[in-house]
Design a protein around this motif. Structure first.
Motif, PDB file in Angstrom:
ATOM      1  N   LYS A  12      55.898  68.790  47.344  1.00  0.00           N
ATOM      2  CA  LYS A  12      56.611  69.187  48.568  1.00  0.00           C
ATOM      3  C   LYS A  12      57.890  69.910  48.165  1.00  0.00           C
ATOM      4  CE  LYS A  12      58.159  67.397  53.053  1.00  0.00           C
ATOM      5  NZ  LYS A  12      59.439  68.136  53.091  1.00  0.00           N
ATOM      6  N   LEU A  13      58.040  71.095  48.731  1.00  0.00           N
ATOM      7  CA  LEU A  13      59.203  71.911  48.455  1.00  0.00           C
ATOM      8  C   LEU A  13      60.430  71.311  49.138  1.00  0.00           C
ATOM      9  CD1 LEU A  13      59.292  74.629  46.955  1.00  0.00           C
ATOM     10  CD2 LEU A  13      59.246  75.748  49.184  1.00  0.00           C
ATOM     11  N   ASP A  67      63.593  71.093  51.417  1.00  0.00           N
ATOM     12  CA  ASP A  67      63.764  71.796  52.695  1.00  0.00           C
ATOM     13  C   ASP A  67      64.693  73.005  52.585  1.00  0.00           C
ATOM     14  OD1 ASP A  67      62.071  70.158  54.068  1.00  0.00           O
ATOM     15  OD2 ASP A  67      63.651  68.701  54.541  1.00  0.00           O
ATOM     16  N   TYR A  95      64.792  75.083  50.139  1.00  0.00           N
ATOM     17  CA  TYR A  95      64.223  76.145  49.322  1.00  0.00           C
ATOM     18  C   TYR A  95      63.838  77.377  50.114  1.00  0.00           C
ATOM     19  CZ  TYR A  95      63.625  75.295  44.356  1.00  0.00           C
ATOM     20  OH  TYR A  95      63.829  75.172  43.027  1.00  0.00           O
ATOM     21  N   ARG A  96      64.096  78.544  49.560  1.00  0.00           N
ATOM     22  CA  ARG A  96      63.622  79.794  50.157  1.00  0.00           C
ATOM     23  C   ARG A  96      62.972  80.612  49.061  1.00  0.00           C
ATOM     24  NH1 ARG A  96      64.820  77.047  53.583  1.00  0.00           N
ATOM     25  NH2 ARG A  96      66.286  77.282  55.311  1.00  0.00           N
ATOM     26  N   TRP A  97      61.835  81.242  49.377  1.00  0.00           N
ATOM     27  CA  TRP A  97      61.237  82.181  48.440  1.00  0.00           C
ATOM     28  C   TRP A  97      61.883  83.542  48.682  1.00  0.00           C
ATOM     29  CZ3 TRP A  97      59.170  79.223  45.112  1.00  0.00           C
ATOM     30  CH2 TRP A  97      58.392  78.127  45.472  1.00  0.00           C
TER      31      TRP A  97
END
Lengths: 262, 291
Positions: free
Chosen positions: A214-215, A217, A219-221
């Motif tokens: 699970k990434l 929250d 995190y942004r790509w």
């Protein structure tokens, strides 16, 4: 005045009640710990399609076995008292016999309680678990062989499992065809684990809670952000400068080195 | 108490002395065999088990006590299960709450065998448990169900273990039958059905309202031989009805713990007891000159 006889009787009564209440409380506490332990479903036991999350399942399933009886392939069974799976609850072991993914999902239709979710009408949406290619060291495809069995038996072939070509460094000239499972499609039916040709399967269906990362929250790509913003959010990309001989170009997108058009 | 069932040679026929016992044994085995007919001969008249079942593909039945536990465990109650449980409750309100215990539950066979062997082998060990234990256990289980949010009791409930074990060929679960039998026989008198079983407590609550009841209709004829007390699995229920005449207590047994097993009717040589309904407060008075 209370006679001494009455007092003795009352005393004995109170002691007996105290003894009973203590005994029962001890038993109930033990049962609580046992029930708590039973929460952890063994990772080889898979619930029928549509099963609600394990904790709720153990509160909703009445252990009647109607799903077991309505399974046309006799895949489901009820746990006996000595098994690790909670007593009397339905499960199947994918390596022994996987779910056939019936279109009419008779097990869900048979369930009289809310343990198997009636809103599951398309079997492809069920999530009994998630197949994970857990051992790359023994998987034949990882060695460069074209076993492909897990891919070929998958009811959602090319959706749930795809074969991704990669360079074979060992031979230097062949390709590896790597089976890759996609969690947005895999139902966890277990056909791949069942069919794996190894003595111990290299691909296994695991509970989703165990199989999925699970990434965070926050995190942004960056490339997705860039796409949605339509431009780079940090320093703008500069055009790469190639220092090529006269008459040669380099296509970054894929064609690579190309000669001048003649 | 002496071995009262054999203390006198009865003048009544074998049929009169065992009819309800045989009927009950038949009922218990018949219900189990209905469930077993499917797996054994592929005739699916009844599917599932006593926790929840489907008869002839139309009639859903669900154990109401289980559904109540599921409710206490804060789970959504599905319509099918609710309907099934309602049918079961209505049935037992009519026929007698603990009729489940004496006419349906397969564990009753174990505890009946234990009680019978106790008489035959003259085993006198008393009860380890206070008579209120089952009510405390009932309460403790509901609390534990609430705290854990799961049907914790179902992990160990011998009643469902045994019936499910028999119906689904789970041999260790079914083997709990013998555990209960030997426990009742050697360790504690009437331990399971009479002192511990929370399922019985639930049906006892249903039985408080149930219609079909046994009455000491002919109580004037009682010669105090104690036969009924010896065979009754809940002997405390008989006393008020049988001996309560001076206190103006009706002859009908209204205690929810009476299982309507009918053994008292079978063993009574004076034909004191009979099946009736809870509102029948009449009794047959001794005819003058009858001695």
């Amino acid at each position: 005045m209370i006679s001494s006889q009455t007092r003795t009787n009352r005393r004995r009564f109170l002691i007996e009640i105290a003894r009973t209440v203590c005994g029962v409380s001890l038993f109930a506490t033990g049962l609580g710990f046992y029930a708590n332990k039973a929460h952890s479903l063994p990772e080889t036991s898979l619930r029928p399609p549509g099963a609600i999350n394990e904790e709720d399942f153990l509160g909703a399933c009445v252990r009647c076995g109607l799903c077991v009886r309505d399974c046309p392939y006799d895949i489901l069974k009820l746990a006996d008292i000595q098994e690790d799976t909670a007593t009397g609850t339905p499960y199947f072991n994918a390596r022994q016999i996987p779910c056939e993914m019936c279109e009419d999902i008779p097990c869900v239709a048979a369930c009289p309680t809310s343990a198997l979710d009636k809103s599951l009408t398309n079997i492809d949406n069920s999530r009994m678990g998630l197949a994970v290619l857990i051992d790359q060291e023994t998987c034949l495809n990882f060695q460069g062989l074209r076993c492909d069995v897990c891919h070929r038996v998958c009811p959602l072939i090319n959706d749930a499992i795809t074969l991704e070509p990669r360079h074979n460094k060992r031979s230097g000239k062949h390709a590896l065809f790597i089976p890759v499972v996609h969690s947005d499609k895999c139902t966890g039916c277990g056909k791949c684990e069942h069919a794996c040709v190894l003595t111990e399967a290299a691909i296994k269906v695991l509970p989703l809670s165990l199989a999925k990362g699970k990434l965070g929250d926050h995190y942004r790509w960056s490339w997705k952000e860039k796409e949605s913003a339509g431009k780079s959010l940090v320093t703008p990309d500069t055009q790469h400068q190639y220092h090529l001989p006269e008459g040669l170009q380099y296509d970054h997108a894929g064609k690579g080195l190309i000669g001048d058009k003649k | 108490m002496s071995d009262a069932t054999e203390h006198s040679v009865s003048s009544r026929s074998l049929f009169d002395r065992y009819k309800w016992l045989v009927a009950r044994r038949f009922s218990q085995l018949f219900i189990l065999s209905l469930f077993l007919l499917g797996p054994v001969s592929n005739n699916w008249i009844v599917t599932g088990n006593l926790s929840s079942s489907l008869t002839l593909n139309v009639l859903p039945l669900t154990d109401p006590f289980l559904l109540i536990q599921s409710f206490i465990a804060q789970q959504d109650i599905a319509e099918t299960a609710l309907l099934g449980a309602a049918i079961v409750i209505v049935f037992y309100i009519i026929i007698g709450g603990r009729v489940y215990c004496s006419w349906v539950c397969p564990l009753n066979i174990a505890t009946d065998i234990a009680a019978w062997l106790r008489l035959k082998l003259n085993i006198k060990t008393s009860s380890l448990f206070h008579k209120t234990t089952r009510y405390w256990l009932f309460l403790a289980i509901l609390i534990m169900t609430f705290i854990s949010g799961t049907l914790a009791w179902e992990l160990v409930n011998p009643v469902s273990l045994v019936q499910r074990g028999i119906i689904f060929s789970l041999y260790l679960s079914a083997g709990v039958f013998f555990f209960i039998l030997f426990f009742d026989l050697f360790i504690s008198r009437e331990a399971w059905c009479g002192h511990l079983c929370p399922v019985g407590v639930f049906y006892h609550l249903v039985g408080k309202f149930s219609l079909v009841r046994i009455s000491a209709y002919h109580r004037d004829d009682c010669d105090r031989c104690n036969d009924c007390f010896t065979v009754c699995p809940e002997e405390q229920v008989i006393k008020p009805a049988l001996f309560g005449k001076l206190k103006n207590i009706d002859p009908v047994i209204l205690d929810g713990n009476c299982t309507n097993c009918g053994r008292c009717i079978d063993v009574c040589d004076r034909n004191v007891f009979k099946f009736t309904h809870r509102f029948n407060k009449k009794e047959l008075l001794k005819s003058p000159g009858d001695q």
